[in-house]
Design a protein around this motif. Structure first.
Motif, PDB file in Angstrom:
ATOM      1  N   ASP A  13      12.481   7.575   3.209  1.00 58.41           N
ATOM      2  CA  ASP A  13      12.217   6.395   2.385  1.00 58.41           C
ATOM      3  C   ASP A  13      12.267   5.123   3.228  1.00 58.41           C
ATOM      4  OD1 ASP A  13      11.825   4.889  -0.040  1.00 58.41           O
ATOM      5  OD2 ASP A  13      13.956   4.348   0.096  1.00 58.41           O
ATOM      6  N   HIS A  14      13.220   5.076   4.156  1.00 61.27           N
ATOM      7  CA  HIS A  14      13.361   3.891   5.000  1.00 61.27           C
ATOM      8  C   HIS A  14      12.097   3.672   5.847  1.00 61.27           C
ATOM      9  CE1 HIS A  14      15.656   0.858   7.194  1.00 61.27           C
ATOM     10  NE2 HIS A  14      14.927   1.238   8.228  1.00 61.27           N
ATOM     11  N   PHE A  15      11.667   4.721   6.522  1.00 62.29           N
ATOM     12  CA  PHE A  15      10.468   4.621   7.365  1.00 62.29           C
ATOM     13  C   PHE A  15       9.232   4.335   6.517  1.00 62.29           C
ATOM     14  CE2 PHE A  15      11.343   5.636  11.819  1.00 62.29           C
ATOM     15  CZ  PHE A  15      12.680   5.925  11.745  1.00 62.29           C
ATOM     16  N   ALA A  16       9.159   4.977   5.343  1.00 56.34           N
ATOM     17  CA  ALA A  16       8.003   4.770   4.465  1.00 56.34           C
ATOM     18  C   ALA A  16       7.943   3.308   3.997  1.00 56.34           C
ATOM     19  CB  ALA A  16       8.087   5.713   3.271  1.00 56.34           C
ATOM     20  N   SER A  17       9.103   2.724   3.693  1.00 54.07           N
ATOM     21  CA  SER A  17       9.141   1.322   3.248  1.00 54.07           C
ATOM     22  C   SER A  17       8.616   0.393   4.350  1.00 54.07           C
ATOM     23  CB  SER A  17      10.571   0.900   2.882  1.00 54.07           C
ATOM     24  OG  SER A  17      11.060   1.705   1.863  1.00 54.07           O
ATOM     25  N   ILE A  18       9.041   0.670   5.590  1.00 53.80           N
ATOM     26  CA  ILE A  18       8.585  -0.146   6.719  1.00 53.80           C
ATOM     27  C   ILE A  18       7.066  -0.005   6.893  1.00 53.80           C
ATOM     28  CG2 ILE A  18       8.696  -0.439   9.243  1.00 53.80           C
ATOM     29  CD1 ILE A  18      11.644   0.499   9.068  1.00 53.80           C
ATOM     30  N   MET A  66       0.845  -1.204   0.000  1.00 53.21           N
ATOM     31  CA  MET A  66       0.000   0.000   0.000  1.00 53.21           C
ATOM     32  C   MET A  66       0.885   1.260   0.000  1.00 53.21           C
ATOM     33  SD  MET A  66      -2.807   1.201   2.794  1.00 53.21           S
ATOM     34  CE  MET A  66      -3.914  -0.185   2.673  1.00 53.21           C
ATOM     35  N   GLU A  67       0.732   2.057  -1.061  1.00 55.51           N
ATOM     36  CA  GLU A  67       1.589   3.241  -1.170  1.00 55.51           C
ATOM     37  C   GLU A  67       1.132   4.353  -0.220  1.00 55.51           C
ATOM     38  OE1 GLU A  67       2.307   6.306  -4.636  1.00 55.51           O
ATOM     39  OE2 GLU A  67       3.030   4.318  -5.236  1.00 55.51           O
ATOM     40  N   LEU A  68       2.104   4.984   0.436  1.00 54.62           N
ATOM     41  CA  LEU A  68       1.756   6.043   1.382  1.00 54.62           C
ATOM     42  C   LEU A  68       1.327   7.314   0.644  1.00 54.62           C
ATOM     43  CD1 LEU A  68       4.534   5.885   4.132  1.00 54.62           C
ATOM     44  CD2 LEU A  68       2.325   4.754   4.112  1.00 54.62           C
ATOM     45  N   THR A  69       0.413   8.056   1.281  1.00 55.42           N
ATOM     46  CA  THR A  69      -0.051   9.308   0.674  1.00 55.42           C
ATOM     47  C   THR A  69       0.982  10.416   0.930  1.00 55.42           C
ATOM     48  OG1 THR A  69      -1.148   9.983   2.696  1.00 55.42           O
ATOM     49  CG2 THR A  69      -2.457   8.698   1.122  1.00 55.42           C
ATOM     50  N   LYS A  70       0.819  11.535   0.233  1.00 48.52           N
ATOM     51  CA  LYS A  70       1.725  12.675   0.423  1.00 48.52           C
ATOM     52  C   LYS A  70       1.705  13.145   1.879  1.00 48.52           C
ATOM     53  CE  LYS A  70       2.234  14.886  -4.041  1.00 48.52           C
ATOM     54  NZ  LYS A  70       1.845  15.970  -4.925  1.00 48.52           N
ATOM     55  N   ILE A 100      -0.280  -5.641   6.067  1.00 48.00           N
ATOM     56  CA  ILE A 100      -0.784  -6.625   7.034  1.00 48.00           C
ATOM     57  C   ILE A 100      -1.863  -6.014   7.912  1.00 48.00           C
ATOM     58  CG2 ILE A 100      -0.049  -8.266   8.853  1.00 48.00           C
ATOM     59  CD1 ILE A 100       2.874  -7.710   7.689  1.00 48.00           C
ATOM     60  N   GLU A 101      -1.631  -4.761   8.290  1.00 42.02           N
ATOM     61  CA  GLU A 101      -2.536  -4.095   9.244  1.00 42.02           C
ATOM     62  C   GLU A 101      -2.976  -2.735   8.672  1.00 42.02           C
ATOM     63  OE1 GLU A 101      -2.213  -2.660  13.862  1.00 42.02           O
ATOM     64  OE2 GLU A 101      -0.588  -3.892  13.076  1.00 42.02           O
ATOM     65  N   PRO A 102      -4.034  -2.691   7.875  1.00 43.10           N
ATOM     66  CA  PRO A 102      -4.440  -1.437   7.204  1.00 43.10           C
ATOM     67  C   PRO A 102      -4.813  -0.294   8.157  1.00 43.10           C
ATOM     68  CG  PRO A 102      -5.563  -3.327   6.246  1.00 43.10           C
ATOM     69  CD  PRO A 102      -4.909  -3.803   7.493  1.00 43.10           C
ATOM     70  N   LYS A 103      -5.213  -0.631   9.395  1.00 45.05           N
ATOM     71  CA  LYS A 103      -5.606   0.446  10.316  1.00 45.05           C
ATOM     72  C   LYS A 103      -4.474   0.839  11.261  1.00 45.05           C
ATOM     73  CE  LYS A 103     -10.546  -0.319  10.205  1.00 45.05           C
ATOM     74  NZ  LYS A 103     -11.694  -0.870  10.917  1.00 45.05           N
TER      75      LYS A 103
END
Lengths: 112, 225
Positions: free
Chosen positions: B31-36, B1-5, B43-46
């Motif tokens: 980028d590192h935190f966003a990848s994690i 799931m790609e992170l929003t701006k 796994i956990e959308p919420k």
């Protein structure tokens, strides 16, 4: 998980070896690849990985390429020409080290 | 799931609040935190984004980002000095040795045109002052600038401040020399040699600074450097 201290001195060689096999990689990808290859035995902490990558870059062994991925930038690392040569040197050094350790830990029976 | 701006901005703000102001260091951490986060959101959308960022920060290392920034600063510093000294060294080998000899020879000939050598060294001090003024303007315009700050270029500024100080010392040395010493040709040649060395040092520093800036522009084409 094995003793992480034993892997500590080999971190740069591990990074170089991975980059030799994968053209270009980014930080998080390296941590995940190591985890996958060692089946979770070795976990590289980010606090150790990035300083090691920056050192290798400063030594001219790694080149950097920045690309836009989704809404952010990603920094890829790849081997320079010197980096490729150095990888071969370090791997051979590591092989020698492993052979020496093998002889120390598990010496073959000898009549001498 | 790609992170929003917005989510990326949240990571950026957090890292910024942790003291990482340099764009080149921050971009990699974001980028590192966003990848994690992207992996965990699968796994956990919420997932609570803010809470997870704090958790991952704690895992980063015992000292958070402190060690990372220190190592990065040290390596950038070391590399800049190494490249600058290598460039400076090249002025004493062929083909650049010709430039060094030419500068020294031209300045020596110019010095010979002056009856009072002190006036010549005052002229050199003037050149030194112009360089100092140029460096001062560059550093002060950078302070209030809205441009993104890069660690690589920041260190270069510090190096240029060093050159600035060396020129100040050179200018002071002209004042401290006695009238008698200006009549001694050997002293004048040594003094001139020091000036040429400083000039080449400045040249090398500017050259590496320019090279670094070009590399940054190439790596981050959409960022204002």
């Amino acid at each position: 998980m094995g003793n992480q201290k034993l892997y500590k001195g080999s971190l740069q060689t591990i990074i170089l070896k991975l980059l030799a096999q994968n053209d270009k990689m980014y930080g998080y990808e390296i941590t995940q690849k190591v985890k996958e290859l060692t089946k979770g035995e070795l976990k590289i902490t980010e606090g150790a990985l990035y300083p090691a990558l920056h050192k290798l870059e400063a030594e001219g062994l790694l080149d950097v390429e920045v690309a836009k991925v989704g809404n952010r930038l990603r920094k890829y690392y790849k081997l320079t020409e010197n980096g490729t040569k150095e990888t071969a040197n370090r791997l051979s050094e590591m092989q020698e080290f492993l052979n020496t350790m093998q002889q120390l830990v598990n010496p073959k029976f000898s009549l001498e | 799931m790609e992170l929003t701006k917005e989510q990326i901005q949240e990571i950026d703000n957090y890292i910024n609040a942790c003291g990482i102001k340099f764009y080149d260091v921050k971009a990699e951490l974001v980028d590192h935190f966003a990848s994690i986060l992207e992996e965990r959101l699968e796994i956990e959308p919420k997932l609570d984004i803010h809470k997870t960022i704090i958790e991952e920060h704690k895992k980063f290392s015992d000292q958070g980002f402190k060690k990372l920034l220190k190592t990065k600063t040290d390596t950038v510093h070391k590399r800049f000095y190494k490249l600058t000294f290598l460039h400076l060294k090249s002025f004493f080998k062929l083909p650049k040795l010709i430039i060094t000899i030419a500068i020294f020879y031209l300045l020596k000939e110019l010095m010979n045109l002056f009856e009072n050598k002190e006036h010549f060294f005052n002229l050199l001090s003037g050149i030194g002052l112009l360089i100092i003024a140029q460096l001062f303007i560059r550093v002060t315009t950078n302070i209030g600038s809205k441009k993104d700050k890069f660690l690589v270029l920041n260190k270069s500024d510090m190096f240029l401040n060093l050159i600035n100080s060396l020129f100040i010392i050179f200018n002071s040395s002209v004042t401290f020399r006695s009238d008698q010493s200006f009549t001694e040709n050997n002293y004048n040649l040594i003094h001139l040699g020091i000036f040429v060395l400083l000039l080449l040092f400045y040249w090398s520093g500017e050259y590496i600074f320019y090279q670094n800036k070009q590399t940054i522009k190439k790596q981050y084409p959409n960022v204002l450097v």
